[in-house]
Design a protein around this motif. Structure first.
Motif, PDB file in Angstrom:
ATOM      1  N   ARG A   3       0.828  -1.186   0.000  1.00 44.94           N
ATOM      2  CA  ARG A   3       0.000   0.000   0.000  1.00 44.94           C
ATOM      3  C   ARG A   3       0.870   1.246   0.000  1.00 44.94           C
ATOM      4  NH1 ARG A   3      -4.447   1.801   4.506  1.00 44.94           N
ATOM      5  NH2 ARG A   3      -5.279   3.572   3.366  1.00 44.94           N
ATOM      6  N   VAL A   4       0.512   2.201  -0.880  1.00 43.79           N
ATOM      7  CA  VAL A   4       1.238   3.458  -0.971  1.00 43.79           C
ATOM      8  C   VAL A   4       0.708   4.399   0.101  1.00 43.79           C
ATOM      9  CG1 VAL A   4       1.735   5.450  -2.432  1.00 43.79           C
ATOM     10  CG2 VAL A   4       1.599   3.161  -3.427  1.00 43.79           C
ATOM     11  N   ALA A 181     -24.398  -5.653  -5.492  1.00 45.02           N
ATOM     12  CA  ALA A 181     -25.612  -5.326  -4.757  1.00 45.02           C
ATOM     13  C   ALA A 181     -25.484  -5.698  -3.287  1.00 45.02           C
ATOM     14  CB  ALA A 181     -26.796  -6.064  -5.378  1.00 45.02           C
ATOM     15  N   PRO A 182     -26.308  -5.090  -2.419  1.00 42.23           N
ATOM     16  CA  PRO A 182     -26.306  -5.514  -1.009  1.00 42.23           C
ATOM     17  C   PRO A 182     -26.714  -6.978  -0.902  1.00 42.23           C
ATOM     18  CG  PRO A 182     -27.632  -3.526  -1.347  1.00 42.23           C
ATOM     19  CD  PRO A 182     -27.321  -4.070  -2.704  1.00 42.23           C
ATOM     20  N   GLY A 183     -26.330  -7.574   0.209  1.00 41.67           N
ATOM     21  CA  GLY A 183     -26.725  -8.952   0.433  1.00 41.67           C
ATOM     22  C   GLY A 183     -25.598  -9.777   1.007  1.00 41.67           C
ATOM     23  N   PRO A 184     -25.794 -11.081   1.094  1.00 36.88           N
ATOM     24  CA  PRO A 184     -24.773 -11.959   1.676  1.00 36.88           C
ATOM     25  C   PRO A 184     -23.439 -11.830   0.966  1.00 36.88           C
ATOM     26  CG  PRO A 184     -26.853 -13.138   1.405  1.00 36.88           C
ATOM     27  CD  PRO A 184     -27.021 -11.817   0.724  1.00 36.88           C
ATOM     28  N   ALA A 185     -22.360 -11.910   1.759  1.00 40.87           N
ATOM     29  CA  ALA A 185     -20.983 -11.858   1.248  1.00 40.87           C
ATOM     30  C   ALA A 185     -20.704 -10.571   0.477  1.00 40.87           C
ATOM     31  CB  ALA A 185     -20.674 -13.085   0.394  1.00 40.87           C
ATOM     32  N   PHE A 186     -21.349  -9.471   0.881  1.00 38.74           N
ATOM     33  CA  PHE A 186     -21.164  -8.202   0.175  1.00 38.74           C
ATOM     34  C   PHE A 186     -19.693  -7.800   0.135  1.00 38.74           C
ATOM     35  CE2 PHE A 186     -20.741  -3.539   0.496  1.00 38.74           C
ATOM     36  CZ  PHE A 186     -21.259  -3.178  -0.739  1.00 38.74           C
ATOM     37  N   THR A 187     -19.018  -7.847   1.273  1.00 46.95           N
ATOM     38  CA  THR A 187     -17.620  -7.419   1.326  1.00 46.95           C
ATOM     39  C   THR A 187     -16.748  -8.296   0.446  1.00 46.95           C
ATOM     40  OG1 THR A 187     -17.780  -6.435   3.516  1.00 46.95           O
ATOM     41  CG2 THR A 187     -15.607  -7.218   2.847  1.00 46.95           C
ATOM     42  N   GLU A 188     -16.951  -9.579   0.493  1.00 40.10           N
ATOM     43  CA  GLU A 188     -16.143 -10.490  -0.301  1.00 40.10           C
ATOM     44  C   GLU A 188     -16.360 -10.258  -1.793  1.00 40.10           C
ATOM     45  OE1 GLU A 188     -18.010 -11.273   2.259  1.00 40.10           O
ATOM     46  OE2 GLU A 188     -16.626 -12.108   3.743  1.00 40.10           O
ATOM     47  N   ARG A 189     -17.615 -10.041  -2.188  1.00 36.76           N
ATOM     48  CA  ARG A 189     -17.913  -9.801  -3.599  1.00 36.76           C
ATOM     49  C   ARG A 189     -17.314  -8.479  -4.069  1.00 36.76           C
ATOM     50  NH1 ARG A 189     -23.132  -8.882  -4.224  1.00 36.76           N
ATOM     51  NH2 ARG A 189     -23.834  -9.111  -2.074  1.00 36.76           N
ATOM     52  N   LEU A 190     -17.370  -7.463  -3.204  1.00 36.05           N
ATOM     53  CA  LEU A 190     -16.817  -6.159  -3.577  1.00 36.05           C
ATOM     54  C   LEU A 190     -15.304  -6.232  -3.725  1.00 36.05           C
ATOM     55  CD1 LEU A 190     -17.148  -3.142  -4.078  1.00 36.05           C
ATOM     56  CD2 LEU A 190     -17.082  -2.795  -1.596  1.00 36.05           C
ATOM     57  N   LEU A 191     -14.649  -6.861  -2.783  1.00 40.68           N
ATOM     58  CA  LEU A 191     -13.189  -6.960  -2.851  1.00 40.68           C
ATOM     59  C   LEU A 191     -12.762  -7.752  -4.087  1.00 40.68           C
ATOM     60  CD1 LEU A 191     -10.662  -6.080  -1.328  1.00 40.68           C
ATOM     61  CD2 LEU A 191     -10.721  -8.266  -0.116  1.00 40.68           C
ATOM     62  N   ALA A 192     -13.490  -8.803  -4.406  1.00 32.23           N
ATOM     63  CA  ALA A 192     -13.160  -9.584  -5.603  1.00 32.23           C
ATOM     64  C   ALA A 192     -13.329  -8.744  -6.863  1.00 32.23           C
ATOM     65  CB  ALA A 192     -14.038 -10.831  -5.670  1.00 32.23           C
ATOM     66  N   ALA A 193     -14.362  -7.889  -6.890  1.00 36.45           N
ATOM     67  CA  ALA A 193     -14.605  -7.045  -8.056  1.00 36.45           C
ATOM     68  C   ALA A 193     -13.485  -6.042  -8.268  1.00 36.45           C
ATOM     69  CB  ALA A 193     -15.939  -6.317  -7.912  1.00 36.45           C
ATOM     70  N   CYS A 194     -12.844  -5.617  -7.187  1.00 36.35           N
ATOM     71  CA  CYS A 194     -11.743  -4.649  -7.294  1.00 36.35           C
ATOM     72  C   CYS A 194     -10.490  -5.257  -7.907  1.00 36.35           C
ATOM     73  CB  CYS A 194     -11.404  -4.083  -5.918  1.00 36.35           C
ATOM     74  SG  CYS A 194     -12.720  -3.087  -5.193  1.00 36.35           S
ATOM     75  N   ALA A 195     -10.347  -6.547  -7.799  1.00 37.43           N
ATOM     76  CA  ALA A 195      -9.241  -7.283  -8.435  1.00 37.43           C
ATOM     77  C   ALA A 195      -7.876  -6.706  -8.074  1.00 37.43           C
ATOM     78  CB  ALA A 195      -9.421  -7.311  -9.951  1.00 37.43           C
ATOM     79  N   GLY A 196      -7.728  -6.225  -6.848  1.00 41.79           N
ATOM     80  CA  GLY A 196      -6.431  -5.734  -6.386  1.00 41.79           C
ATOM     81  C   GLY A 196      -6.056  -4.350  -6.872  1.00 41.79           C
ATOM     82  N   CYS A 197      -6.946  -3.667  -7.604  1.00 44.17           N
ATOM     83  CA  CYS A 197      -6.628  -2.344  -8.165  1.00 44.17           C
ATOM     84  C   CYS A 197      -6.643  -1.263  -7.087  1.00 44.17           C
ATOM     85  CB  CYS A 197      -7.648  -1.980  -9.244  1.00 44.17           C
ATOM     86  SG  CYS A 197      -7.590  -3.033 -10.696  1.00 44.17           S
ATOM     87  N   PRO A 198      -5.946  -0.151  -7.323  1.00 40.91           N
ATOM     88  CA  PRO A 198      -6.127   1.019  -6.458  1.00 40.91           C
ATOM     89  C   PRO A 198      -7.584   1.477  -6.541  1.00 40.91           C
ATOM     90  CG  PRO A 198      -4.253   1.301  -7.934  1.00 40.91           C
ATOM     91  CD  PRO A 198      -4.986   0.084  -8.410  1.00 40.91           C
ATOM     92  N   VAL A 199      -8.069   2.114  -5.463  1.00 45.29           N
ATOM     93  CA  VAL A 199      -9.471   2.516  -5.427  1.00 45.29           C
ATOM     94  C   VAL A 199      -9.606   3.968  -4.982  1.00 45.29           C
ATOM     95  CG1 VAL A 199     -10.372   0.189  -5.044  1.00 45.29           C
ATOM     96  CG2 VAL A 199      -9.769   1.614  -3.066  1.00 45.29           C
ATOM     97  N   TYR A 200     -10.618   4.619  -5.542  1.00 51.04           N
ATOM     98  CA  TYR A 200     -11.090   5.914  -5.054  1.00 51.04           C
ATOM     99  C   TYR A 200     -12.513   5.671  -4.583  1.00 51.04           C
ATOM    100  CZ  TYR A 200     -12.247  10.884  -4.821  1.00 51.04           C
ATOM    101  OH  TYR A 200     -12.618  12.135  -4.378  1.00 51.04           O
ATOM    102  N   ALA A 234     -11.942  -3.858   4.265  1.00 47.65           N
ATOM    103  CA  ALA A 234     -11.384  -4.688   3.191  1.00 47.65           C
ATOM    104  C   ALA A 234     -10.738  -3.822   2.111  1.00 47.65           C
ATOM    105  CB  ALA A 234     -12.483  -5.568   2.594  1.00 47.65           C
ATOM    106  N   LEU A 235     -11.387  -2.732   1.728  1.00 51.16           N
ATOM    107  CA  LEU A 235     -10.817  -1.855   0.698  1.00 51.16           C
ATOM    108  C   LEU A 235      -9.522  -1.201   1.179  1.00 51.16           C
ATOM    109  CD1 LEU A 235     -13.988  -0.083  -0.742  1.00 51.16           C
ATOM    110  CD2 LEU A 235     -12.724  -2.016  -1.695  1.00 51.16           C
ATOM    111  N   ALA A 236      -9.393  -1.001   2.478  1.00 50.83           N
ATOM    112  CA  ALA A 236      -8.180  -0.391   3.021  1.00 50.83           C
ATOM    113  C   ALA A 236      -6.954  -1.276   2.863  1.00 50.83           C
ATOM    114  CB  ALA A 236      -8.386  -0.041   4.496  1.00 50.83           C
ATOM    115  N   THR A 237      -7.145  -2.542   2.493  1.00 54.73           N
ATOM    116  CA  THR A 237      -5.988  -3.405   2.198  1.00 54.73           C
ATOM    117  C   THR A 237      -5.423  -3.100   0.814  1.00 54.73           C
ATOM    118  OG1 THR A 237      -7.343  -5.189   1.255  1.00 54.73           O
ATOM    119  CG2 THR A 237      -6.958  -5.224   3.644  1.00 54.73           C
ATOM    120  N   LEU A 238      -6.167  -2.325   0.013  1.00 50.07           N
ATOM    121  CA  LEU A 238      -5.706  -1.896  -1.304  1.00 50.07           C
ATOM    122  C   LEU A 238      -5.086  -0.507  -1.192  1.00 50.07           C
ATOM    123  CD1 LEU A 238      -8.923  -2.936  -3.283  1.00 50.07           C
ATOM    124  CD2 LEU A 238      -6.864  -4.309  -2.917  1.00 50.07           C
ATOM    125  N   GLU A 239      -4.581   0.009  -2.288  1.00 49.64           N
ATOM    126  CA  GLU A 239      -4.136   1.404  -2.295  1.00 49.64           C
ATOM    127  C   GLU A 239      -5.364   2.299  -2.430  1.00 49.64           C
ATOM    128  OE1 GLU A 239      -1.688   4.725  -4.859  1.00 49.64           O
ATOM    129  OE2 GLU A 239      -1.718   2.648  -5.573  1.00 49.64           O
TER     130      GLU A 239
END
Length: 274
Positions: A3-4, A181-200, A234-239
């Motif tokens: 992380r930068v 969308a909201p629902g079960p495993a929301f955090t896991e699905r969101l983090l997977a969608a980011c695919a390790g990229c930096p986020v705003y 979870a997103l805080a583990t990314l840049e």
């Protein structure tokens, strides 16, 4: 990924930007001061509060243009200096000015749009003429706002979105923006969608379930504060290249309730502040 870490600059957009009422202009400074206390950095305000107009997008955009241009210039200076912006917005329409700057400086970053609404209508598809409903589509280049574009549809993720108009759904059905969308495993699905990229990270307070904090809209089926905190942890583990929080309203006639709600939002956002 390593992380930068950079300096953080706290900005507050204080003006109007498509407001139905004055309550976000009253609430956003409370949130901004709470964030300043957490971060221990100076607070720079952009724009001046003025009475809400509550009219169509063209008049609203023209009225907000001077303050939005100032916001865009200030953010450009911050990102040019290599600092990470944290921004307390009044309304989501301010993203018309912020996201093109982010896309120019960090074309590799994915914009995470936490919002009950997709906000990807255009002036041609909007049935309400509400400026905030065009807030993400402008930076995506689907209409000309006057503040630029440059955000690639594939670099945008709708998070917690559940109130979607048919023209917006048609865009989502193409696969970009991607909907988590909201629902079960929301955090896991969101983090997977980011695919390790930096986020705003853009956060509209109505992504939360109605009644948790004061905001203009209440759409059932939203996130809890714990849901939001877990996702941001979870997103805080990314840049994290920047954060903006909008649509926080003052509780009418209750300063103590407004301050308490600002603390709740700041607590949820805290993983992105360190």
């Amino acid at each position: 990924m390593v992380r930068v870490t950079t300096a953080t600059t706290l900005l507050h957009f204080a003006g109007r930007a498509g407001d139905h009422n004055d309550r976000a202009m009253q609430g956003s400074p409370v949130l901004a001061r709470e964030l300043a206390d957490r971060l221990g950095v100076p607070l720079a305000a952009v724009g001046v509060p003025r009475p809400a107009l509550g009219t169509g997008w063209e008049v609203e955009l023209a009225s907000a243009a001077t303050d939005l241009a100032a916001m865009q210039a200030q953010l450009d200076e911050v990102m040019t200096a290599g600092s990470r912006p944290v921004i307390a917005l009044s309304r989501c329409a301010v993203a018309l000015a912020t996201l093109p700057v982010v896309a120019r400086h960090r074309p590799d970053a994915v914009v995470i749009w936490f919002d009950a609404h997709a906000d990807i209508n255009t002036p041609e598809t909007s049935t309400t003429g509400y400026l905030g409903g065009l807030a993400l589509s402008g930076p995506l280049g689907w209409w000309v706002s006057g503040f630029g574009a440059g955000l690639a549809p594939g670099n945008s993720i709708l998070a917690g979105t559940r109130d979607i108009d048919p023209p917006e759904q048609a865009r989502i059905d193409t696969g970009a923006p991607l909907l988590v969308a909201p629902g079960p495993a929301f955090t896991e699905r969101l983090l997977a969608a980011c695919a390790g990229c930096p986020v705003y990270v853009h956060i509209d307070c109505d992504v939360l379930d109605p009644g948790i904090v004061p905001t203009d809209y209440g759409v059932p089926g939203g996130l809890t504060l714990d849901d939001l905190h877990d996702a941001l942890t979870a997103l805080a583990t990314l840049e994290v290249v920047g954060v903006e929080v909008g649509e926080f309203e003052a509780a009418p006639g209750d300063d103590a309730a407004t301050a308490a709600a600002a603390r709740r939002i700041a607590n949820a956002v805290s993983p992105l502040l360190t």
